[in-house]
Design an enzyme around this catalytic site. Sequence first.
Site, PDB file in Angstrom:
ATOM      1  N   ALA C 242     -24.814 -31.829 -42.710  1.00  0.00           N
ATOM      2  CA  ALA C 242     -23.928 -30.662 -42.263  1.00  0.00           C
ATOM      3  C   ALA C 242     -22.466 -30.634 -41.778  1.00  0.00           C
ATOM      4  O   ALA C 242     -22.425 -32.321 -41.427  1.00  0.00           O
ATOM      5  CB  ALA C 242     -24.507 -30.311 -40.976  1.00  0.00           C
ATOM      6  N   HIS C 243     -21.633 -30.452 -41.415  1.00  0.00           N
ATOM      7  CA  HIS C 243     -20.358 -31.032 -41.086  1.00  0.00           C
ATOM      8  C   HIS C 243     -20.089 -32.195 -39.380  1.00  0.00           C
ATOM      9  O   HIS C 243     -20.736 -31.985 -38.532  1.00  0.00           O
ATOM     10  CB  HIS C 243     -19.608 -29.519 -40.155  1.00  0.00           C
ATOM     11  CG  HIS C 243     -20.137 -28.612 -39.344  1.00  0.00           C
ATOM     12  ND1 HIS C 243     -19.617 -28.560 -37.932  1.00  0.00           N
ATOM     13  CD2 HIS C 243     -21.163 -27.935 -39.369  1.00  0.00           C
ATOM     14  CE1 HIS C 243     -20.617 -27.627 -37.039  1.00  0.00           C
ATOM     15  NE2 HIS C 243     -21.581 -27.739 -37.782  1.00  0.00           N
TER      16      HIS C 243
END
Lengths: 351, 351, 351
Positions: C242-243
């Site tokens: 994820a980010h």
Amino acid sequence: MTAHCTAVTAQEIADRTGGRVEGDGSRVVHGVETVDKATPDMLTWVGSPEYASKAAASKAGVILIPLEAEALAEKTVIRVADPDLALCEVLKMLAPPQDVVDPGVHPSAVVGEGAAMDGTAIGPNVFVGEGAVIARGTTLYPGVFVGRGTRIGLDCVLWPNVVVREHVTIGDRVVIHANATIGADGFSYLQREERHVRIPQIGAVVIEDDVEIGANTTIDRARSGATRIRRGTKIDNLVMVAHNCDIGEGSLLAAMTGIAGSTTLGRHVVCGGQAGATDHLNIGDEVQIGAASVALNDIPAGLLIRGVPARELTRFGREQVALKKLPDLLKTIKKLEQRVQKLESERESCV
Amino acid sequence: MTAHCTAVTAQEIADRTGGRVEGDGSRVVHGVETVDKATPDMLTWVGSPEYASKAAASKAGVILIPLEAEALAEKTVIRVADPDLALCEVLKMLAPPQDVVDPGVHPSAVVGEGAAMDGTAIGPNVFVGEGAVIARGTTLYPGVFVGRGTRIGLDCVLWPNVVVREHVTIGDRVVIHANATIGADGFSYLQREERHVRIPQIGAVVIEDDVEIGANTTIDRARSGATRIRRGTKIDNLVMVAHNCDIGEGSLLAAMTGIAGSTTLGRHVVCGGQAGATDHLNIGDEVQIGAASVALNDIPAGLLIRGVPARELTRFGREQVALKKLPDLLKTIKKLEQRVQKLESERESCV
Amino acid sequence: MTAHCTAVTAQEIADRTGGRVEGDGSRVVHGVETVDKATPDMLTWVGSPEYASKAAASKAGVILIPLEAEALAEKTVIRVADPDLALCEVLKMLAPPQDVVDPGVHPSAVVGEGAAMDGTAIGPNVFVGEGAVIARGTTLYPGVFVGRGTRIGLDCVLWPNVVVREHVTIGDRVVIHANATIGADGFSYLQREERHVRIPQIGAVVIEDDVEIGANTTIDRARSGATRIRRGTKIDNLVMVAHNCDIGEGSLLAAMTGIAGSTTLGRHVVCGGQAGATDHLNIGDEVQIGAASVALNDIPAGLLIRGVPARELTRFGREQVALKKLPDLLKTIKKLEQRVQKLESERESCV
């Protein structure tokens, strides 16, 4: 890291966010970071007044603070009504340019008979099936496939290599990230003499307004009727929504969540990463399914659940605490048995 | 929702399914729904005679019932030998048109030397590698990649943007859904001085007849030899089958199942959603691995297993019931200790 | 199965691996298998001297053995310093030809203004955005999308239909498998009056040298700054990073692992299949997260963890053993209570 970002001044940010600069309005930032990690060329932000003092120690060049926060001497701050929301505006200002798909239809795109696409931007190597309708302001990046009779609303974005199969309906302002697949056939077979016979999936997928769908996510079409993703729901990467599911408004499905066939999620349901629900369930409004937790039964509205099978969070927590003590408990009980044994034999000899 | 579907009459359905109409043969339906949800413009069905009375209350316009079911007065019914199977026929009759790939090779497709593709439909922007062989009746939707030397059998369908790499063998009537990847290199490294050295994966993938593979699923090629998916197995979306696995005939792998390297599944194995098995295991015939359950050891044929590590369903169930009681048990034991303590001290004073 | 592979002789293998043939140097093999499965037309290998005797019973035509292993009479063997490493060389020699992308830019590729691609091989229907820079020796297979301003280093391979969005930085010798998505927007929203407001993700993804990324894997871009995959890390299929994650050097993430937003993994972390970590965690160096196990808290360096929530392996193991005994324990305790009850009542009557 953010060298590709645009640079903006504190004053420009204040103008855009309706804020008020205190300090040096010409101060330039070209990135955003949290209070502890920000460098002098970056902006940071404080969501609520009580954290403003913490921000005073930050190295950030510019700080977004709430209207009611105390002054931060020797800092360039911008007072705004909602710093978190203002931050979103700053991010938009700083955003580096993305790829632009030219208006119209790229000559390499293949478009079926009767497809309607006024005011859209259709990129290279896109395929649009017969009779598909794509509304104004929508962008299809290279390699997108849109099947026959599919309808896509206003101002949508389909990132590269997205596949949306036939007879799907997509609302306005929907974003679908790269390599997602919408409308594949549901996983549905009839068993006859050891063979799995395909049950045709002739239904649709309906994706309402303001939905966002993550990269490499799959949403299967229904047997009949429609698999439905309701208004404002946001779905992360690598999520599976099976045939005939109905995902309520404003829900959040984190990455790798799997919702099995014909299950209904209420409004504002939240699924953590790798969460799930088995088939034909009703998950009530505002239920929160924890990360790596899977509902195997209907769940009433409002519950926070965790584990497999998912159960109320407090119960799960108590069980986990107890489970941790269990190995020692086995010894305690062994000893207890011996003590009782001893008491019993003494009793015997006593009588 | 199903406005895109074709409309058919009760008589047309009876003709197609070898059934017999009782009631109004001209009655039109254009969708299919379950007994409780069907509206008058829809068909519903009853799998076995004892449920026929329930169907009498349904609003459905037409009802498929078994030969031996009692009559439903004032309803249009169609008597058939196998209503579930007849339903599949009805769904095919109602199915709205899909995108059709024209016979031949679309001018935008890129085809390598010596590739053979008689009687196939190769869509726009497809890539077919050198020496690939694709048999009659097979359709490749736009954006499909077929690698060098890969062989695809009769009447297969590869949906848009599927990638099948080099030297893969695919049987007849295989369906591969959009964005699936067949034949990527297995995840296999040798550790030398803190570096992970790639072990080349020179093997193949063999997919036998009548297999179906879901959207965004990945099946890796073998180090040497082949990763094999045997006849009639059906695989859902977002499934991972690692290098050198052997998946037995007629198995069902629901969405997000992961089978790690060199593991063998027997015939008619069923994996629930988010299930899995670690590497180098033998999972026996007809084993059923529950949703979100992962086998960490070999599993004998016929077992139903659940949990992580997956264990027999009955054992898992008993453990879950016991776990629920555990927090209270801790209190019971604390009290029991006090009672024994008391007995002991009384004993002491008694002696 | 391996009929597509090249054939090589024992002597050719010895020449390539710096080994020494004992037996028939003209012996031909065209595949590789483990000791127990190898047939006479195949090569097998023995990693360490003590297993050499086991190999003596193998049907393999040629056997790689360590320098110090005892002689295997009547077998063709090749003595090498590191048989596992030599095996990798043999696999390369046997490897059947892959699809080759011709040097230069295929006429169907679409290339934005200012993109620089000297000495690269850009396949059919590839899209390269404005100002992207792709270094010498890199191959882009058909259907790849490279966004605006993205930089790709030397000798990389992007397999078909990979999507790398704008402003991503990729090092040298990086391999990205088919249908992977790099740089989609992180899953990040602000809740305001029941609406989820998009937090723009203007950061980048940085993938360092010698990283490999599996098929259909997704690595999201950062809100600001970068999501980072450090040098030498290998990522399997269907993984989600994820980010704003930071994945340490030389880590191994097996298939279907999910790492939630802003979590940091140290050096040489190993994640088993379907493993994960929730957001904003610190996972220390050399931590090993077992298959289907998810860290919900920071994990100190060096720990082996398992379960959900993941806890030390030894603790998890003890708990599982205890859990298995729990159903019987309930009965034991019930009996124990009765025995204590009896003792108490006797005591009563005694006093």
